[in-house]
Design an enzyme around this catalytic site. Sequence first.
Site, PDB file in Angstrom:
ATOM      1  N   ASN A  11       0.712  -1.172  -0.162  1.00 43.28           N
ATOM      2  CA  ASN A  11       0.133   0.115   0.045  1.00 43.28           C
ATOM      3  C   ASN A  11       1.003   1.564  -0.214  1.00 43.28           C
ATOM      4  O   ASN A  11       1.318   1.924   1.140  1.00 43.28           O
ATOM      5  CB  ASN A  11      -0.299  -0.106   1.848  1.00 43.28           C
ATOM      6  CG  ASN A  11      -1.507   1.247   1.094  1.00 43.28           C
ATOM      7  OD1 ASN A  11      -1.802   2.158   0.083  1.00 43.28           O
ATOM      8  ND2 ASN A  11      -2.409   1.892   2.617  1.00 43.28           N
ATOM      9  N   TRP A  12       1.072   1.873  -1.339  1.00 43.92           N
ATOM     10  CA  TRP A  12       2.142   3.230  -1.696  1.00 43.92           C
ATOM     11  C   TRP A  12       1.403   3.883  -0.178  1.00 43.92           C
ATOM     12  O   TRP A  12       2.194   5.180  -0.300  1.00 43.92           O
ATOM     13  CB  TRP A  12       1.784   3.347  -3.050  1.00 43.92           C
ATOM     14  CG  TRP A  12       3.289   2.373  -3.448  1.00 43.92           C
ATOM     15  CD1 TRP A  12       3.634   0.763  -2.920  1.00 43.92           C
ATOM     16  CD2 TRP A  12       3.443   2.334  -5.025  1.00 43.92           C
ATOM     17  NE1 TRP A  12       3.710   0.291  -4.234  1.00 43.92           N
ATOM     18  CE2 TRP A  12       4.058   1.017  -5.121  1.00 43.92           C
ATOM     19  CE3 TRP A  12       3.116   3.114  -5.977  1.00 43.92           C
ATOM     20  CZ2 TRP A  12       4.774   0.737  -6.154  1.00 43.92           C
ATOM     21  CZ3 TRP A  12       3.810   2.760  -7.027  1.00 43.92           C
ATOM     22  CH2 TRP A  12       4.601   1.349  -7.297  1.00 43.92           C
ATOM     23  N   LYS A  13       0.216   4.642  -0.258  1.00 38.95           N
ATOM     24  CA  LYS A  13      -0.595   5.350   0.293  1.00 38.95           C
ATOM     25  C   LYS A  13      -0.512   6.489  -0.462  1.00 38.95           C
ATOM     26  O   LYS A  13       0.050   6.370  -1.928  1.00 38.95           O
ATOM     27  CB  LYS A  13      -0.139   6.016   1.802  1.00 38.95           C
ATOM     28  CG  LYS A  13      -0.142   4.332   2.901  1.00 38.95           C
ATOM     29  CD  LYS A  13      -0.363   4.201   4.458  1.00 38.95           C
ATOM     30  CE  LYS A  13       0.224   3.037   4.789  1.00 38.95           C
ATOM     31  NZ  LYS A  13      -0.207   3.101   6.566  1.00 38.95           N
ATOM     32  N   GLU A 100      -6.662   4.779   8.306  1.00 41.96           N
ATOM     33  CA  GLU A 100      -6.411   6.109   8.081  1.00 41.96           C
ATOM     34  C   GLU A 100      -8.221   6.896   7.259  1.00 41.96           C
ATOM     35  O   GLU A 100      -7.816   8.277   7.130  1.00 41.96           O
ATOM     36  CB  GLU A 100      -5.242   6.178   6.900  1.00 41.96           C
ATOM     37  CG  GLU A 100      -4.096   5.763   7.810  1.00 41.96           C
ATOM     38  CD  GLU A 100      -2.707   5.549   6.798  1.00 41.96           C
ATOM     39  OE1 GLU A 100      -3.141   5.163   5.631  1.00 41.96           O
ATOM     40  OE2 GLU A 100      -1.822   4.944   8.019  1.00 41.96           O
ATOM     41  N   GLU A 168      -5.401  -4.642  10.765  1.00 45.79           N
ATOM     42  CA  GLU A 168      -4.221  -4.334  11.158  1.00 45.79           C
ATOM     43  C   GLU A 168      -4.772  -3.112  11.956  1.00 45.79           C
ATOM     44  O   GLU A 168      -5.046  -2.177  12.403  1.00 45.79           O
ATOM     45  CB  GLU A 168      -3.958  -3.102   9.939  1.00 45.79           C
ATOM     46  CG  GLU A 168      -3.795  -3.469   8.199  1.00 45.79           C
ATOM     47  CD  GLU A 168      -3.271  -2.537   7.669  1.00 45.79           C
ATOM     48  OE1 GLU A 168      -1.940  -2.670   6.760  1.00 45.79           O
ATOM     49  OE2 GLU A 168      -3.861  -1.980   6.800  1.00 45.79           O
ATOM     50  N   GLY A 174       2.672   2.320  10.445  1.00 52.10           N
ATOM     51  CA  GLY A 174       3.737   3.228  10.793  1.00 52.10           C
ATOM     52  C   GLY A 174       4.721   3.860  12.647  1.00 52.10           C
ATOM     53  O   GLY A 174       5.529   5.156  12.255  1.00 52.10           O
ATOM     54  N   GLY A 227       2.952  -0.955   4.051  1.00 53.79           N
ATOM     55  CA  GLY A 227       2.538   0.531   4.205  1.00 53.79           C
ATOM     56  C   GLY A 227       4.366   0.576   3.479  1.00 53.79           C
ATOM     57  O   GLY A 227       4.777   1.004   2.658  1.00 53.79           O
ATOM     58  N   GLY A 228       5.237   1.514   4.748  1.00 54.15           N
ATOM     59  CA  GLY A 228       6.470   2.001   4.326  1.00 54.15           C
ATOM     60  C   GLY A 228       6.931   1.337   3.514  1.00 54.15           C
ATOM     61  O   GLY A 228       8.124   1.524   2.483  1.00 54.15           O
TER      62      GLY A 228
END
Length: 244
Positions: A11-13, A100, A168, A174, A227-228
């Site tokens: 998930n590159w957000k 988010e 999650e 994060g 994510g990151g």
Amino acid sequence: MAALRRLIAGNWKMNGLTADGLALASDLAARAASAPPDCDLLVCPPATLVAAVGAVLAGGAVALGGQDCAAAEKGAYTGDISAEMLRDAGCTHVIVGHSERRGACGETDEIVRTKVEAAWRAGLVAILCVGETRAEREAGLAQTVVTAQLSGSLPDGADAARLVVAYEPVWAIGTGLIPTLADIEEIHRAIRAGIPGGTRILYGGSVNPKNAAEILGLVEVDGALVGGASLKAEDFWAIAAACG
Ligand code: 13P
């Protein structure tokens, strides 16, 4: 080890301009072509990059997904993107109900449920996210919250071919923190009791190349939503490689 073929999803957000996104996608496509890992692969770029990344990934082993979709098919919804549009742009998957969006955009279980229905209407696999806050975990409510989110967000008619659930924990996203392995297994077991057999359950929240093997080694974990660490090809690849 999980019985189902695992899925490693990035998930590159809201990260990446064209040059970054295309470089990352090209790097992943090249790695997948030369040494396919023992798992399914998916990347979910920001909406501006979906089509261009899709063109880079076309015909390869890395699938394409959106990060959110509108409930409606089309119409006067300024700024929104429908599941049909994602499908048209080459997506096979879409993330819905990410914390988010539940948090910052006020998405309720009911809204998330309509988005899962939209994903299915468009022929996409819905990656439905659930997870408790730190306060909820500290109050001993993690399992209650997660199973309530799941039953509130999951429409009737679910089947394993078009549903993935991602656990999650909000406090793990994060932060570099992860639940204990026993806690991950406990929540995944509770989720599994409420979904059709054969549905994959991903863990997400601070997954990185160092902790991937122990998390992905759990019987209850069918993959990861990253994510990151999905923004660096090398790190994402190391996580995929941890599938064995
Ligand atoms: P991090 O891997 O950066 O913790 O993010 C997890 C996540 O929210 C994936 O959807």
